[in-house]
Design an enzyme around this catalytic site. Structure first.
Site, PDB file in Angstrom:
ATOM      1  N   ASP A 298       0.869  -1.171   0.000  1.00 30.46           N
ATOM      2  CA  ASP A 298       0.000   0.000   0.000  1.00 30.46           C
ATOM      3  C   ASP A 298       0.915   1.233   0.000  1.00 30.46           C
ATOM      4  OD1 ASP A 298      -2.168   1.669  -0.005  1.00 30.46           O
ATOM      5  OD2 ASP A 298      -3.150   0.795   1.740  1.00 30.46           O
TER       6      ASP A 298
HETATM    7  C1  BGC Z   1      -5.026   3.286   0.366  1.00 34.22           C
HETATM    8  C2  BGC Z   1      -5.275   2.266  -0.730  1.00 34.22           C
HETATM    9  C3  BGC Z   1      -5.176   2.932  -2.063  1.00 34.22           C
HETATM   10  C4  BGC Z   1      -3.825   3.604  -2.201  1.00 34.22           C
HETATM   11  C5  BGC Z   1      -3.647   4.319  -3.531  1.00 34.22           C
HETATM   12  C6  BGC Z   1      -3.781   4.094   0.128  1.00 34.22           C
HETATM   13  O1  BGC Z   1      -3.688   5.146   1.012  1.00 34.22           O
HETATM   14  O2  BGC Z   1      -4.959   2.625   1.606  1.00 34.22           O
HETATM   15  O3  BGC Z   1      -6.528   1.681  -0.544  1.00 34.22           O
HETATM   16  O4  BGC Z   1      -5.376   1.989  -3.082  1.00 34.22           O
HETATM   17  O5  BGC Z   1      -3.717   4.588  -1.182  1.00 34.22           O
HETATM   18  O6  BGC Z   1      -4.526   5.352  -3.635  1.00 34.22           O
END
Ligand code: BGC
Length: 769
Positions: A298
């Site tokens: 993530d």
């Molecule tokens: C979130 C994810 C997301 C990623 C890209 C993160 O902060 O937890 O769910 O896909 O950002 O936007």
């Protein structure tokens, strides 16, 4: 469920009318399948191709493939240069088709190895056309709606060159304080598993490779929904019992449905950060489940291994993440900066890097990117917010709304109404109709509830709008100002009092009042936890004052989580939860309010009376005095405000006469539970038949009820119909902490079938080994 499957197979294109009846739409909604053209290559050909390519790659080029760079967080060098130097395998957040195309041309034509990029994006509930939020999708209790919506989203995303969706989010969430509850399917592992599989198939099709297929990334692996106190990013301490029986099943279902990628979660799971959790990523996901795709971290979860107090420094973080099975790093550059040194020092083996790169290149190969790296010519113009997309979005919004209360036929609104007061700033807010995670959506495409009602009634009815109260989030959302609700216009107390008074006088002058209340979209989603679940701001006071006028009041909720509205549940004649309904939300809500669409959704999550009950869910185990649970709190009731699975409609469809096909269920087999549905009303509508079981004695304490089957059906006025739900022995398997193993459910089972989790039609069966 079947409706949307047949829609996706039907063959005609829709016109531009916005009010196509459901039956016509059922015949006409087209999801043209380009998937027939998917390359038929064998796995052996893919392995040969990728092995050949990898044989030519330097270590630095391999590490480049393992790096995903964010559009708005450029590295030291420009994006073009990082592509030319082969320091990037994927970008995230690129939206502009020209920019995507330009960078792809550089990757394919101007690099030594010509490896295409893969562009990722949070395709959460639509791309440009915004569909209802995922929690709403689950409220449809119709996985084919979720599949259809994600397929439509894939068509738009792929049309601009985005082939990697960061979704579905399949985190089970039992605590509505957590803002990300809106991104998942709610509290139940069975419903969650059905939705997870449907979304994966919606994104990817049966097989990746068609030009309109995009890879799913199942997130957030695993346990993010259980963060302490509903506080985003806090640690999750989850017992093995809950992990195996509750939190992991939707991930497993998504993997079984063929998900090409998984995303590792932010938090610590039982003390080990999910993004460096070898047990989760290698033992469970790969060895036990057989997952063959790649895992992406993530956002910055690799450098955050230092924040966790887990990795000593960035080089250690990179080594720990990749060794645990994180193949691609999102946003941050620890892989780029340190993996080469980690390999040289022996902290990471060359074989580990090769494994990660192979998975990534195979995913690109399966997507067909080596053959067709660019979006089809003119696809974006054809696909984005096309009439077909709008129709699908409207239908989805209609099928996801939940009617929570409807006293004395307060809804649908009467055709002879002459004036409607529409009250609440949310009624006129595009962003708050779309909901959080609508990052590629456009305000201008979106129809608000005010606009939808105005368009519906035309000039014969006066629609009077009053803002009444405005909402404001106390601190900035992570998406502001990129995607923001309108700024407050009522600043001084005098302005606020005047707007409040004007709303009440508008209601007094009108035949009926539609109050649109709930939460700003930014009060939901990431970093949007709440310590209260009440209507924020001054909304409750306005609601009570509106009801006190004596005028008929309808409350339409826009929110991404359950709200504690005990007073409204007793005093407001009609309450419709529209969640965040998306681009066509205003048109859908207008049709629902006037009865041109009939609400049939059911709650995918228990609604508490008070925040102090959280986490509240329908499927706990009991230890004593089972009949007295409602007096557990001396200062309040433990009963939910609305139970899991609850929802009304304008029809009255009874569920009765439960019969089982057999008194025994044999291991590996199934039996059938049949009930008779009768539509006593003169209105065609839907009922969701739900089947729950309880094993009377197991190798662990067994939950009071567990959902094990459901089907949403439509009945014509006066129709009587038998509906059969299978009970599969495979679905009754559970993991027991007594011996750390999986077990068939043996012995006596209670089974209940009905229209919610408090279903009363009851029978029993025996499961025999
Ligand atoms: C979130 C994810 C997301 C990623 C890209 C993160 O902060 O937890 O769910 O896909 O950002 O936007």
């Amino acid at each position: 469920m079947r409706l949307f499957r047949s829609l996706t197979r039907a063959g005609c294109r829709l016109g531009s009318s916005h009010s196509i009846p459901l039956a016509t739409l059922a015949v006409c909604l087209v999801v043209p399948s380009l998937r027939a053209q998917a390359p038929q290559d064998s796995d052996a050909a893919m392995h040969r191709f990728v092995a050949g390519l990898m044989a030519k790659m330097t270590l630095a080029e391999k590490i480049g493939q393992m790096s995903q760079i964010a559009r708005h967080a450029p590295p030291v060098i420009s994006h073009e240069e990082s592509v030319r130097r082969e320091q990037v395998g994927s970008f995230l957040f690129m939206r502009d088709p020209q920019e995507i195309d330009r960078l792809q041309h550089i990757a394919v034509e101007e690099t030594r190895l010509h490896i295409p990029l893969v562009f990722g994006f949070d395709v959460v509930h639509g791309y440009r056309t915004i569909y209802p939020i995922p929690l709403a999708m689950a409220a449809s209790w119709d996985p084919s709606v979720a599949e259809m919506a994600q397929h439509m989203a894939a068509r738009e995303a792929s049309a601009v060159g985005v082939r990697f969706a960061f979704g579905p989010m399949v985190d089970i969430a039992r605590d509505a304080r957590w803002g990300r509850i809106m991104e998942g399917a709610g509290e139940d592992p069975y419903l969650g598993s059905k939705m997870a599989a449907a979304e994966v198939i919606g994104f990817q099709g049966k097989k990746l490779g068609a030009p309109d297929s995009i890879m799913a990334s199942v997130k957030h692996f695993a346990g993010y929904g259980a963060t302490s106190g509903g506080r985003d990013y806090d640690e999750s301490e989850i017992s093995d019992n809950l992990l195996w029986n509750l939190y992991l099943p939707p991930f497993h279902a998504a993997e079984q449905a063929g998900a090409e990628t998984f995303m590792a979660a932010y938090m610590n799971l039982n003390g080990v950060p999910a993004s460096a959790n070898a047990w989760l990523l290698n033992d469970v996901l790969r060895k036990q489940w057989g997952f063959k795709g790649f895992v992406v971290s993530d956002w910055e979860t690799v450098p955050n291994l230092v924040t966790h107090g887990y990795a000593a420094d960035a080089a250690d973080a990179a080594a720990r993440a990749v060794n645990a099975g994180v193949d691609m790093e999102m946003t941050s550059h620890d892989y780029l900066n340190y993996l080469e040194a980690d390999v040289k020092s022996g902290k990471v083996s060359a074989a580990t890097i090769d494994t990660a790169v192979r998975r990534i290149l195979e995913a690109k190969y399966k997507l067909g990117l080596f053959q067709h790296p660019y979006a089809p010519e003119g696809a974006a113009e054809r696909e984005l917010v096309s009439p077909e997309q709008r129709h699908a979005a409207k239908l989805a919004a209609e099928r996801t709304a939940v009617l929570l209360r409807n006293e004395n036929g307060a809804l649908p609104l009467k055709r002879d109404v002459r004036s409607i007061a529409v009250v609440g700033a949310l009624a006129d807010s595009k962003a708050d109709t779309m909901g959080s995670w609508s990052l590629a959506g456009h305000y201008d495409d979106t129809v608000t509830i005010l606009e939808g009602l105005r368009a519906k009634v035309g000039s014969s009815v006066e629609v009077r709008f009053a803002r009444g109260v405005e909402l404001e989030r106390g601190n900035d959302s992570i998406f502001d100002p990129q995607f923001a609700s309108p700024k407050p216009t009522l600043i001084t107390q005098q302005q606020k009092d005047a707007a409040f008074a004007e709303a009440i006088s508008t209601i007094k002058r009108s035949d009926v009042a539609v109050l649109v209340m709930g939460e700003l979209q930014s009060m939901n989603g990431e970093r949007a936890s709440r310590e209260s679940l009440d209507l924020p701001g001054d909304q409750e006071r306005l609601l009570e004052a509106a009801v006190a006028t004596g005028k008929p009041v309808v409350l339409v909720l826009l929110a991404g989580r359950p709200l504690t509205i005990p007073w409204a549940s007793q005093h407001v004649p009609a309450i419709l939860d529209a969640w965040y309904p998306g681009t066509e939300g205003g048109n859908a809500v207008a049709d629902l309010l006037f009865g041109d669409a009939n609400p049939g959704g059911k709650l995918p999550v228990t609604w508490p009376r008070s925040v102090g009950q959280e986490p509240l869910y329908y499927n706990p185990t009991l230890s004593q005095i089972p009949n007295d649970r409602d007096t557990m709190y001396w200062d309040g009731s433990n009963a939910p405000l609305y139970p899991f699975g609850y929802g009304l409609s304008y029809s009255k469809i009874t569920v009765g006469g439960l019969k089982l096909s057999d008194e025994y269920l044999h291991a590996g087999g199934s039996l059938k539970a049949t009930v008779t549905l009768h539509n006593e009303s003169g209105v065609a509508g839907d009922q969701v038949v739900q089947l729950y079981v309880h094993q009377r004695a197991g190798l662990s304490a067994r939950p009071v009820r567990e959902l094990k089957g459901f089907e949403r059906v439509t009945l014509q006025p006066g129709e009587t119909r038998a509906v059969t739900i299978p009970v599969n022995a495979a679905d009754l398997r559970y993991w027991s902490a007594s011996d750390h193993g999986w077990h068939e459910g043996t012995g006596t089972f209670d089974v209940w079938v009905g229209d919610s989790s408090v279903a009363t039609e009851h029978a029993t069966f025996e499961e025999k080994p």
